[in-house]
Design an enzyme around this catalytic site. Structure first.
Site, mmCIF file in Angstrom:
data_model
loop_
_atom_site.group_PDB
_atom_site.id
_atom_site.type_symbol
_atom_site.label_atom_id
_atom_site.label_comp_id
_atom_site.label_asym_id
_atom_site.label_seq_id
_atom_site.Cartn_x
_atom_site.Cartn_y
_atom_site.Cartn_z
ATOM 1 N N GLU A 1 3.281 -8.095 7.632
ATOM 2 C CA GLU A 1 2.216 -8.548 7.154
ATOM 3 C C GLU A 1 2.322 -9.833 5.910
ATOM 4 O O GLU A 1 1.671 -9.934 5.017
ATOM 5 C CB GLU A 1 1.262 -7.598 6.646
ATOM 6 C CG GLU A 1 0.932 -6.700 7.767
ATOM 7 C CD GLU A 1 -0.402 -5.756 7.509
ATOM 8 O OE1 GLU A 1 -0.893 -5.807 6.349
ATOM 9 O OE2 GLU A 1 -0.942 -5.058 8.603
ATOM 10 N N TYR B 1 -11.337 -1.151 9.131
ATOM 11 C CA TYR B 1 -11.487 -2.230 8.101
ATOM 12 C C TYR B 1 -12.648 -3.272 8.629
ATOM 13 O O TYR B 1 -13.248 -3.821 7.591
ATOM 14 C CB TYR B 1 -10.215 -3.052 7.661
ATOM 15 C CG TYR B 1 -9.374 -2.284 6.848
ATOM 16 C CD1 TYR B 1 -9.699 -1.298 5.702
ATOM 17 C CD2 TYR B 1 -8.012 -2.030 7.485
ATOM 18 C CE1 TYR B 1 -8.727 -0.550 5.081
ATOM 19 C CE2 TYR B 1 -7.139 -1.212 6.751
ATOM 20 C CZ TYR B 1 -7.472 -0.282 5.611
ATOM 21 O OH TYR B 1 -6.654 0.474 4.968
ATOM 22 N N TRP C 1 -0.526 4.040 12.945
ATOM 23 C CA TRP C 1 -0.205 4.016 11.220
ATOM 24 C C TRP C 1 -0.984 5.230 10.866
ATOM 25 O O TRP C 1 -2.305 5.184 11.128
ATOM 26 C CB TRP C 1 -0.812 2.876 10.797
ATOM 27 C CG TRP C 1 -0.362 2.794 9.266
ATOM 28 C CD1 TRP C 1 -1.248 2.994 8.415
ATOM 29 C CD2 TRP C 1 0.751 2.410 8.792
ATOM 30 N NE1 TRP C 1 -0.597 2.758 6.983
ATOM 31 C CE2 TRP C 1 0.725 2.383 7.135
ATOM 32 C CE3 TRP C 1 2.050 2.251 9.435
ATOM 33 C CZ2 TRP C 1 1.884 2.321 6.581
ATOM 34 C CZ3 TRP C 1 3.169 1.839 8.292
ATOM 35 C CH2 TRP C 1 2.766 1.905 7.077
ATOM 36 N N ASP D 1 0.694 -1.224 -0.003
ATOM 37 C CA ASP D 1 0.103 -0.120 0.024
ATOM 38 C C ASP D 1 0.848 1.230 0.106
ATOM 39 O O ASP D 1 0.551 2.147 0.773
ATOM 40 C CB ASP D 1 -0.990 -0.098 1.232
ATOM 41 C CG ASP D 1 -1.858 0.991 1.395
ATOM 42 O OD1 ASP D 1 -2.409 1.395 0.353
ATOM 43 O OD2 ASP D 1 -2.287 1.461 2.551
ATOM 44 N N GLU E 1 0.888 -1.359 14.217
ATOM 45 C CA GLU E 1 0.047 -0.236 13.345
ATOM 46 C C GLU E 1 -1.565 -0.378 13.765
ATOM 47 O O GLU E 1 -1.976 -1.308 14.134
ATOM 48 C CB GLU E 1 0.080 -0.842 11.723
ATOM 49 C CG GLU E 1 1.032 -0.790 11.035
ATOM 50 C CD GLU E 1 0.957 -1.268 9.606
ATOM 51 O OE1 GLU E 1 -0.109 -1.425 8.942
ATOM 52 O OE2 GLU E 1 1.906 -1.471 9.019
ATOM 53 N N TYR F 1 -6.839 -3.316 12.912
ATOM 54 C CA TYR F 1 -7.803 -1.875 12.304
ATOM 55 C C TYR F 1 -9.224 -2.199 12.677
ATOM 56 O O TYR F 1 -9.883 -2.030 11.935
ATOM 57 C CB TYR F 1 -7.499 -1.931 10.729
ATOM 58 C CG TYR F 1 -6.086 -1.351 10.365
ATOM 59 C CD1 TYR F 1 -5.904 0.000 10.292
ATOM 60 C CD2 TYR F 1 -5.248 -2.026 10.110
ATOM 61 C CE1 TYR F 1 -4.495 0.636 10.049
ATOM 62 C CE2 TYR F 1 -3.684 -1.527 9.688
ATOM 63 C CZ TYR F 1 -3.652 -0.355 9.779
ATOM 64 O OH TYR F 1 -2.372 0.243 9.464
HETATM 65 C C1 GCB Z 1 -1.457 -2.429 6.657
HETATM 66 C C2 GCB Z 1 0.011 -2.227 5.990
HETATM 67 C C3 GCB Z 1 0.262 -0.871 5.718
HETATM 68 C C4 GCB Z 1 -1.075 -0.232 5.044
HETATM 69 C C5 GCB Z 1 -2.123 -0.255 6.249
HETATM 70 C C6 GCB Z 1 -3.514 0.531 5.611
HETATM 71 O O1 GCB Z 1 -1.781 -3.330 7.430
HETATM 72 O O2 GCB Z 1 0.781 -2.762 6.716
HETATM 73 O O3 GCB Z 1 1.286 -0.866 4.688
HETATM 74 O O4 GCB Z 1 -0.771 1.126 4.523
HETATM 75 O O5 GCB Z 1 -2.300 -1.564 6.717
HETATM 76 O O6 GCB Z 1 -3.576 1.778 5.666
HETATM 77 O O7 GCB Z 1 -4.096 -0.229 5.461
#
Ligand code: GCB
Length: 599
Positions: A416, A476, A554, A164, A509, A472
């Site tokens: 990941e 998500y 993050w 990403d 994150e 997340y």
């Molecule tokens: C993750 C990844 C990171 C993404 C982030 C996101 O798990 O490690 O590279 O940018 O999620 O924002 O979805």
């Protein structure tokens, strides 16, 4: 690996500046011949090429590009050995000098060099570098090359990252020439312990004698060895003791200097210096310790990313980012998702910032990516990907480059990966062993895992010294429902703790996309209020669980990604905007971290 620095015996010549550049066509092969009639563009080195000229075809070019320049060499430069060094070329480089192929290098974030004294002559020499930016199932980071034919159209090639962040590429970090005497030092290792003992090791090109000195942070000599003899293997190691040593930590990052002088059999002297700290990192009873004191990690996952420059070398942003980290009361960050430029590590040594140094191993999952574009199902990743050998190479190069930095407290082998799939343990166990074997300081090692790798399904937890989890909940999944998200998070962290009761756990994150300037009294998704509330709710969960040893949000700043329907002009999970203006969450975190009593 010794960073190129001017010393009494070494000269360094900067090759940065404007080079000639052009995109190459698919199938075009460079043979060392200069081709007439091709239009060359002006390209700054170092930089990512992508955003410097207009057009989607230019920015998203897939495949090779050609960089050219001349290098003037003087007689003085050829007296000893002459090396050509690239700090990083993303992702593959083929280097030509005067029509001869010098060699190639795979991997976009670590340095490589060639000895060129025999290939150049006094006067002007022609250098060409063919750079390739393809990411696929053999590269790190990993991606996919997709060929598509639409009705009535020619075949198109697209390179889809399994990760990403935008695939910025080119000669992204500095290039230089450096000289050494003909007998010289190839590598130096140095580490200091909290009791003032220090251990060093050098690798020279052959037999000779060695003198070492240690200078304290004010530059006063506090140790000098007698002349030590080095045998034909070129290797020598030793130990010494400093009294009243000042330890390196986040408040007082005292740096000492190791000075080495090697005299080869021909009487030539080579002098090098390497700064280091006296500090120890340790894990016991599910806590992380720095110099015997528990330390709680507060900080971010970051990117090397800024407007126009993309991932191109940028010390201005590096210094600014460290200043902002300090303003927030943060003490650490992860070099997600690749090793950062060497100068950033030097800055962190100097400023007392703790680093989790990450290999460029992201996208190692054929069924999942953060952008949701791979469908989300496990998919025989470890049978499909062919990254094993290259992964060993990047770990070797990363540890070799970064081993002496006191700021580096932990190694991350990957971000990941498909850690829940069969084959993950077999893939990672030898890699973790390799890092431990290579690192003279035996720092802790981790593999950063994702939500699909649960306490019940993760196959790599026992390989890690510390569990780093990316979560997340509330974004998500469970989006908008922060109470539910907190309950799920707490439950899962407790289950991980049950599985690995002795290991510290930290969040690698967690975050929410946030449009700067978008406000809502009800803290709705994408608003600055939701991001701040999200971080607060996570913070409350961490505070309730004593085995949590750190929190990395993050992301530090918004950053560019490939185009897709989950990203509106990039990833907006930054606590700062891409040009480093604080969102509401920055003020919340500043208050939280400045007042936090842990570590
Ligand atoms: C993750 C990844 C990171 C993404 C982030 C996101 O798990 O490690 O590279 O940018 O999620 O924002 O979805």
């Amino acid at each position: 690996m010794i960073y190129p620095k001017i010393t009494e015996s070494r000269m360094v010549f900067d090759l940065n500046g404007i080079w000639d550049f052009r995109l190459m066509e698919e199938g075009e092969v460079y043979t060392g011949e200069e081709q007439e009639g091709k239009n060359m563009l002006a390209m700054p080195v170092p930089s990512a090429f992508n955003e410097l000229y207009n057009g989607r075809e230019f920015a998203d070019h897939v495949g090779n590009m050609l960089y050219r320049r001349t290098i003037t060499v003087t007689e003085e430069m050829l007296k000893g050995r002459l090396f050509l060094r690239f700090a990083s070329v993303a992702h593959q480089a083929q280097v030509w000098l005067n029509g001869t192929l010098l060699g190639s290098h795979q991997g976009g974030f670590l340095p490589f060099s060639f000895e060129i004294g025999k290939v150049v002559h006094v006067g002007e020499n022609h250098m060409a570098v063919v750079v390739n930016n393809i990411v696929d199932h053999t590269t790190l980071p990993a991606g996919r090359l997709v060929r598509q034919r639409f009705p009535g159209m020619e075949e198109e090639v697209h390179n889809l990252p399994n990760f990403d962040f935008y695939n910025y590429s080119g000669i992204i970090r500095p290039v230089c020439l450096y000289t050494t005497p003909s007998t010289y030092m190839e590598d130096i290792s140095i580490q200091g312990k909290v009791n003032g003992r220090f251990m060093w090791k050098i690798k020279a090109s052959g037999k000779g004698s060695l003198n070492i000195r240690i200078l304290d942070p004010e530059g006063r000599e506090v140790y000098a060895s007698e002349s030590l003899s080095v045998d034909e293997s070129g290797c020598l190691s030793g130990e010494g003791q400093i009294e009243n040593v000042r330890l390196w930590d986040t408040k007082h990052p005292w740096l000492y200097q190791l000075e080495t002088m090697f005299v080869g059999e021909n009487g030539e002297k080579d002098c090098c210096g390497e700064s280091f700290g006296f500090r120890e990192v340790e894990i016991r009873d599910c806590h992380l310790y720095l110099n015997g004191e528990p330390i709680y990690l507060k900080g971010f996952g970051k990117h090397e990313d800024s407007p126009i420059r993309g991932r191109g070398f940028d010390l201005v942003y590096a210094v600014k980012d460290i200043a902002l980290l300090k303003w927030m009361g943060a003490n650490s960050f992860r070099t997600s998702h690749y090793p950062y430029c060497e100068e950033m590590l030097q800055l962190c040594d100097r400023e007392g910032i703790l680093l989790i140094d990450e290999a460029p191993a992201v996208g190692l999952h054929t069924g999942f990516s953060a952008t949701g574009m791979l469908g989300g199902k496990s998919n025989k990743t470890w049978e499909i990907l062919k990254t094993g050998d290259h992964h060993r190479q990047v770990l070797r190069e990363m540890v070799e480059r970064d081993k002496n930095h006191p700021s580096v407290i932990l190694w991350s082998v990957a971000n990941e990966p498909a850690s829940e799939e069969e084959g993950a343990r077999e893939y990672f166990a030898p890699l973790v062993d390799l890092v431990k074997e290579l690192d003279p300081q035996k720092r802790p090692v981790t593999i950063v895992t994702y939500e699909g790798s649960s306490p019940e399904s993760c196959k790599v937890a026992e390989l890690c010294d510390i569990l780093m989890l990316n979560r997340y909940r509330g974004w998500y999944d469970t989006e908008g429902n922060l109470k539910g998200a907190a309950a799920l998070l707490k439950d899962e962290l407790e289950r991980f703790h049950l599985r690995c009761p002795d290991k510290p756990i930290m969040l690698g994150e967690y975050g929410a996309d946030t449009i700067a300037g978008f406000h809502d009294v009800n803290a709705r998704l994408f608003s600055e209020e939701y991001q701040a509330e999200f971080l607060k709710v996570y913070g409350d969960v961490f505070d309730a669980l004593p085995f949590i040893t750190g929190e990395h949000v993050w992301n530090f700043a918004d950053f560019a990604t490939a185009e897709n329907i989950r990203r509106v002009d990039g990833n907006k999970k930054g606590v700062f905007t891409r040009d480093r203006k604080p969102k509401l969450a920055a003020h919340f975190l500043r208050e939280r971290w400045s007042g936090l009593k842990k570590g």
